[in-house]
Structures are given as C-alpha cells and as structure tokens.
Design a protein around this motif. Structure first.
Motif, short mmCIF file in Angstrom:
data_model
loop_
_atom_site.label_atom_id
_atom_site.label_comp_id
_atom_site.label_asym_id
_atom_site.label_seq_id
_atom_site.Cartn_x
_atom_site.Cartn_y
_atom_site.Cartn_z
N GLU A 1 -6.20 1.98 -7.58
CA GLU A 1 -6.29 3.23 -6.81
C GLU A 1 -7.61 3.30 -6.05
N TRP A 2 -7.50 3.84 -4.85
CA TRP A 2 -8.64 4.02 -3.95
C TRP A 2 -8.60 5.44 -3.43
N VAL B 1 -0.49 7.82 -3.04
CA VAL B 1 0.06 8.35 -4.28
C VAL B 1 -0.28 9.81 -4.51
N ASP B 2 -1.28 10.33 -3.79
CA ASP B 2 -1.65 11.74 -3.96
C ASP B 2 -2.36 12.22 -2.71
N LEU C 1 -2.82 3.50 -3.27
CA LEU C 1 -2.53 2.51 -4.29
C LEU C 1 -2.31 1.16 -3.60
N ASP D 1 -7.76 0.43 -11.36
CA ASP D 1 -6.32 0.27 -11.56
C ASP D 1 -5.54 0.27 -10.24
N SER E 1 -12.96 2.48 -4.51
CA SER E 1 -12.10 2.10 -5.62
C SER E 1 -12.40 2.97 -6.84
N THR F 1 0.85 -1.20 0.00
CA THR F 1 0.00 0.00 0.00
C THR F 1 0.88 1.24 0.00
N ARG G 1 -5.33 9.62 -2.07
CA ARG G 1 -5.41 8.56 -3.07
C ARG G 1 -4.42 7.48 -2.67
N PRO H 1 -2.69 -4.70 -9.62
CA PRO H 1 -3.63 -3.79 -8.96
C PRO H 1 -4.75 -4.54 -8.24
N ASP I 1 -8.47 -4.15 -7.01
CA ASP I 1 -9.67 -3.32 -7.16
C ASP I 1 -10.90 -3.92 -6.48
#
Length: 173
Positions: free
Chosen positions: A92-93, A36-37, A54, A90, A87, A33, A52, A62, A64
C-alpha cells in the motif's frame, strides 16, 4: 552433413532458450495497480484527498520498494498534476492529491522499476464553493483597504490643518 544438422539444432535450441528467458525476465517487471481507499466518492476540485494505492507484482506479491508517482491530466487542457506516494507497507502507498478543476481526468500510477497499467479515467466533482467568490472577495478586500487608507489620510491631514495653518507654517519657515 551431420555436423551441419547438429549445428543448426544447437542454434535453434539456443534461440528457443533465449526467447523463453527474455519472456520470463520481461514478465517480472509488471505490477498491477488499484486505488483501495479514497476513490469511493469523486474528489472535489480544489480540496486535498488522500488516495491509498495498492501495487502487486503480477497481482500477487506486494511491492514496497522503489518510488511511486501518481500523475494525472485533464484531456483538452494544460492541467497536469504529479504527486509522489509514500509506502505504508504490504504493497500500500499513500498519495495526497489536490485536483485543481473538475472533469474527467486521466490518471496513471507509475513505479520506478515495474511497468504499470495505462491511464484510466478518474472523475473529479465541481467545487461546492461558487467560482466567483474568491475573486469577488479579493476585490472587496482591496476596496476596504483603500477606503481605510483614505479615512486615515483625511484624519491625519485634518489634524495638521487644525493645529497650524499651512500658510503660516510656510511664512515662519
């Protein structure tokens, strides 16, 4: 004697195969985990922040499916938060988080199926608003309402006094 040796070898081989199978199955339930943003600057206490996340199975595939929960706690206090992530594909959550107070929080991302890394430190900046401002504002508003009610009460009682004396109203009744 040969039968005993064959039996021992067969049981040893069965044990080795079981161990290899169990290790492979256990290895499949792990997801790396990362944020990412949204963590480039520390979030501010009291303000909502979109994070965000990952999730990658073994750091490659990934993830999902399942449910993802972001939990955080401030060590040495009773402060705890828990937010479900959504979710967006790809791997990302997205989680919308509001940290109530500043400090070095411990944060962990949990998945319903996969094991995830242990908690890591996450800094939250102090609020830019003075901490005394909300309490002072509430007290000031309460005093303003009280003064308004007193003014209205005096005006209402002043009209009654000017229209008819209280003593005469009681005698005529």
């Amino acid at each position: 004697m040969r039968r005993l040796i064959r039996m021992t070898l067969a049981l040893a081989m069965l044990g080795v195969l079981s161990a290899l199978t169990a290790a492979t199955v256990a290895a499949g339930n792990y997801a790396e985990t990362s944020i990412v943003d949204g963590a480039d600057t520390p979030p501010t206490a009291g303000e909502q922040r979109e994070l965000r996340l990952l999730l990658l199975q073994h750091g490659v595939t990934p993830v999902d499916h399942g449910t993802v929960e972001l939990t955080a706690w401030l060590p040495g206090t009773d402060e705890r938060i828990s937010v479900m992530a959504t979710s967006i594909g790809d791997g990302e959550w997205v989680a919308n988080v509001t940290f109530p107070t500043a400090g070095d929080w411990q944060m962990r991302i949990l998945h319903s199926v996969f094991d995830t890394p242990d908690a890591s430190a996450f800094a939250v900046a102090p609020s830019s608003m003075a901490t005394w401002l909300p309490a002072t504002g509430s007290i000031a508003l309460l005093l303003l309402v009280a003064v308004g009610l007193i003014v209205v009460a005096r005006r209402v009682s002043g009209r009654r006094a000017s229209n008819e004396p209280v003593g005469e109203a009681l005698r005529s009744g």
